[in-house]
Design an enzyme around this catalytic site. Structure first.
Site, PDB file in Angstrom:
ATOM      1  CB  SER A 227      -4.512  23.177  13.498  1.00 36.06           C
ATOM      2  OG  SER A 227      -5.489  23.574  14.430  1.00 36.06           O
TER       3      SER A 227
ATOM      4  CG  ASP B 132     -11.054  18.387  12.916  1.00 35.87           C
ATOM      5  OD1 ASP B 132     -11.151  18.515  14.148  1.00 35.87           O
ATOM      6  OD2 ASP B 132     -10.142  18.894  12.244  1.00 35.87           O
TER       7      ASP B 132
ATOM      8  CG  HIS C 281      -7.575  18.960  14.666  1.00 39.38           C
ATOM      9  ND1 HIS C 281      -7.974  19.726  13.594  1.00 39.38           N
ATOM     10  CD2 HIS C 281      -6.599  19.688  15.293  1.00 39.38           C
ATOM     11  CE1 HIS C 281      -7.291  20.863  13.575  1.00 39.38           C
ATOM     12  NE2 HIS C 281      -6.450  20.858  14.582  1.00 39.38           N
TER      13      HIS C 281
END
Length: 726
Positions: A596, A671, A703
């Site tokens: 991320s 995601d 995600h």
């Protein structure tokens, strides 16, 4: 000759003893972590304190069905089964009591929607008779909440707000304009849920006569189209996602009067492009307090609204040259009998507690110092005492304190170094301490308010026993100064058979986003044990918290404002240079990985630090902040219209020509948070720059990239890449 044989025999015996001892300590294998779940720790879940303070309830399982049991605080022993899923024939996964504990809400067949949102089948259980009442004939609903007077349950279904009267099971629909991707009543939209940590957006008044709720008009918010793969023809999943600089939902607060059966609009000011992320009943059913943030989030206002008329007035305003972080101002508590409210703010440079009167005037700053209050645990209004967790001992630790409203009489209640998560009883006589360190798993203890131990509820003895059978080195903390004198914290995991005379390759792990902390004295999870596996294969794993991370005050955190990625990358490069200078580090083999924000950081670090980094892995990275959501991105960068260079100068898309090392890019196509579009754009830019790299996508994974065999596959692949390329 005989003496020489004896010496050889003794030497051989010692060698065998050493080899045998080391052989008894197994290496941390990928199978043990991801398939056998060897290193999972136990905890104590579902603890809810009961009204008299002498008992707490906890969710357990018996014969596969859930039970809510009543535990005696003084003895730590179970006294009764309050709700029995076996008798009800309901395998529920969550529960909550009303204030007088005469009724409970239980939920089953709960399914997640996004990170915090969910829906399920709800039942009301009468605690005296044990009879359960199914709501809405088993239809799935969200956020079912009992009214304080025990007569109604409010909930959200299909974007509309409802309530049921329990005596006749009659359904009352408060709003009728709810529509997917257009209007939401009583529940948060995607971006509020993700960035303001809220899903339910309604609240009963203290007397149960009114419901305040937030309405989201997202008609003008652009849609993101996420294809779902699997059927003969892939399906489109379209949802409203406001990217930086784009249109947000228009939000409004309404108060529904149950008796009059009418709703009124609350005056939140003339400006429409705002955020309304919090509502509170200000000690009575006549006044609703709410927070208003401007679009750039550099001004926070606390307002009071008259519940009968909807008219409002500003009580308190806080401004900043950068941003006012709602997460640092999210401990607002109204005191009884109109004696004001307590809140937290980082306005003096560190997050601290402030006491205001009911009109918003500051009475006093309760805590102060070059450390941060991380959480307000409880407020004993009779004793005028506040219980809070802070970083006063160290930014690596979290300890529980008590202090008087006037700031005097501060007491440390959990002196042990490490991280203490606290669940305190409403009468402030007891608390449950969830305690761990970097090298010791969770211990859950029941304690008196002064910190004296009553009973250990979970000590993870089995896990500790297992750990002794593995070759593990302790996580070591260190700090160093960058060229400009900034001190940065880090930790290091060395091979269990570490030899100072050898040189080792290094894999750095990074997240690095605003307010985050990876370098803490607390037990890690699965990812930490993957790092231990890499250590067993001859790597040193290192993590450095760069500027912009949390726990060290406003200036350290806010210094990255307007230029995300710039100083953070400089600090990761400085960390790599510091490591390369150590005698036991092979400076030619330093890699970095992250997920991320960490994937954003690892990508930039490899591109901008080509002289120090050989390899990088980026999982689900942001590659341009232009693709990320409004609330998060604009808080730190303003809008793209106001700060285009802040968006583009530190985007990996702008630096693909500098890529020299080995790069692995991974993303899930499902995601909903950091869109797969980010990786598609980076791949396209790398191709245009004629750069070779490796990439892998996980179909339909979100995600977190998990489900079925996914986690095993992911970490196995990353391990292979590191062994090949580092």
């Amino acid at each position: 000759m005989v003496k020489r044989i004896k010496i050889y025999a003794l030497t051989a015996l010692l060698i065998c003893m050493y080899v045998d001892t080391f052989a008894q300590e197994k290496k941390v294998s990928l199978e043990a972590i991801f398939k056998e779940n060897v290193f999972s720790q136990k905890s104590v879940h579902g603890i809810n304190w009961m009204k008299d303070g002498k008992y707490y309830s906890s969710l357990v399982r018996d014969n596969g069905k859930a039970q809510v049991v009543k535990m005696n605080v003084a003895t730590g022993e179970q006294e009764a089964v309050l709700i029995d899923g076996n008798k009800l024939g309901i395998d529920f996964s969550s529960y909550s009591f009303n204030a007088d504990e005469s009724k409970a809400l239980i939920a089953t067949e709960v399914e997640s929607i996004y990170r915090r949102s969910s829906k399920g089948i709800f039942y009301v259980v009468d605690m005296s008779s044990g009879v359960s009442q199914e709501l809405m004939d088993g239809k799935k609903i969200s956020y079912a909440t009992l009214s304080p007077d025990n007569t109604r349950v409010a909930f959200v279904m299909d974007n509309d707000l409802y309530y049921i009267t329990l005596d006749d099971n009659e359904v009352h629909q408060i709003t009728k304009d709810g529509e997917w991707n257009h209007i939401i009543n009583g529940a948060a939209d995607w971006v509020y849920e993700e960035e303001f940590s809220m899903a339910q957006a309604f609240s009963w008044s203290p007397d149960g006569s009114k419901i305040a709720f937030i309405r989201f008009d997202e008609s003008q918010v652009p849609e993101y189209n996420m294809q779902l793969w699997g059927p003969l023809y892939p399906q489109d999943y379209k949802f409203k996602y406001p990217k930086a600089g784009e249109k947000n939902a228009e939000v409004s607060i309404h108060i529904h009067d149950i008796n009059a059966n009418e709703s009124r609009l609350v005056d939140a000011g003339a400006e429409q492009d705002i955020y309304l992320p919090r509502m509170y009943w200000a000690g009575s059913s006549n006044t609703l307090a709410f927070i208003r943030l401007n679009r750039l989030q550099n001004q926070l206002d606390l307002l009071y609204a008259n519940a009968a008329t909807g008219k409002s007035k500003v009580i308190l305003t806080e401004k900043a040259d950068t941003y006012v972080d709602l997460n640092y101002n999210d401990n607002l508590l109204f005191l009884e009998e109109g004696k004001g409210f307590l809140r937290t703010s980082e306005q003096d440079g560190y997050k601290h507690i402030y006491h205001h009167d009911q009109d918003g005037k500051l009475i006093n700053q309760v805590t102060s110092g070059d450390w941060e209050v991380t959480e307000v645990i409880g407020v004993d209004q009779k004793a005028k005492k506040i219980y809070y967790v802070s970083t006063e001992q160290s930014e690596l630790n979290r300890n529980l304190y008590a202090v008087k409203f006037n700031g005097k009489g501060k007491t440390l209640l959990t002196p042990a170094e490490g991280n203490h998560g606290i669940n305190m009883s409403p009468d402030h006589q007891y608390f449950v301490d969830y305690y761990s360190t970097a090298n010791a798993p969770l211990t859950v203890s029941l304690k008196e308010a002064k910190g004296d131990l009553i009973k250990v509820l979970e000590d993870n003895a089995l896990l500790n026993k297992k750990l002794k059978g593995y070759a593990l080195s302790k996580k070591e903390f260190f700090d160093f100064e960058t060229v400009d004198g900034t001190r940065l914290n880090g930790y290091m995991i060395k091979p269990a058979d570490f030899d100072e005379g050898k040189e080792y390759p290094v894999l750095m792990y990074v997240y690095g986003g605003p307010g985050s902390e990876n370098v803490k004295n607390s037990w890690g999870g699965m990812r930490d044990f993957w790092h231990h596996h890499l250590a067993s294969e001859g790597y040193i794993v290192v993590c450095v918290d760069n500027r912009g991370t949390g726990g060290r005050g406003r200036d350290f955190k806010h210094v990255t404002y307007g230029q995300l990625g710039n100083l953070e990358t400089q600090d990761q490069i400085a960390g790599a240079n510091y490591l390369a200078a150590l005698p036991y580090i092979d400076g030619s083999r330093i890699g970095i990985w992250g997920w991320s924000y960490g994937g954003y950081m690892s990508s930039l670090s490899l591109m901008l630090g080509a002289d120090v980094f050989k390899t990088a892995i980026a999982v689900a990275p942001v590659t341009t902040w232009r693709y990320y959501d409004t609330i998060y991105t604009e808080r730190y960068l303003q809008t793209p219209q106001l700060n285009a260079s802040g968006y583009d100068d530190n985007s990996p898309l702008s630096h693909v020509d500098k890529l020299e090392g080995n790069f692995l890019l991974i993303h899930g196509t499902g995601d909903d948070n950091v869109h797969f579009q980010n990786s598609v754009a980076l791949v396209d830019a790398l191709i245009a720059a004629d750069k070779q790299f490796e990439t892998f996508y996980y179909p339909n994974r979100n995600h977190g990239i998990y489900g079925g065999n996914t986690t095993w596959h992911l970490y196995n692949m990353m391990t292979d890449f590191i062994k090949r390329k580092l």
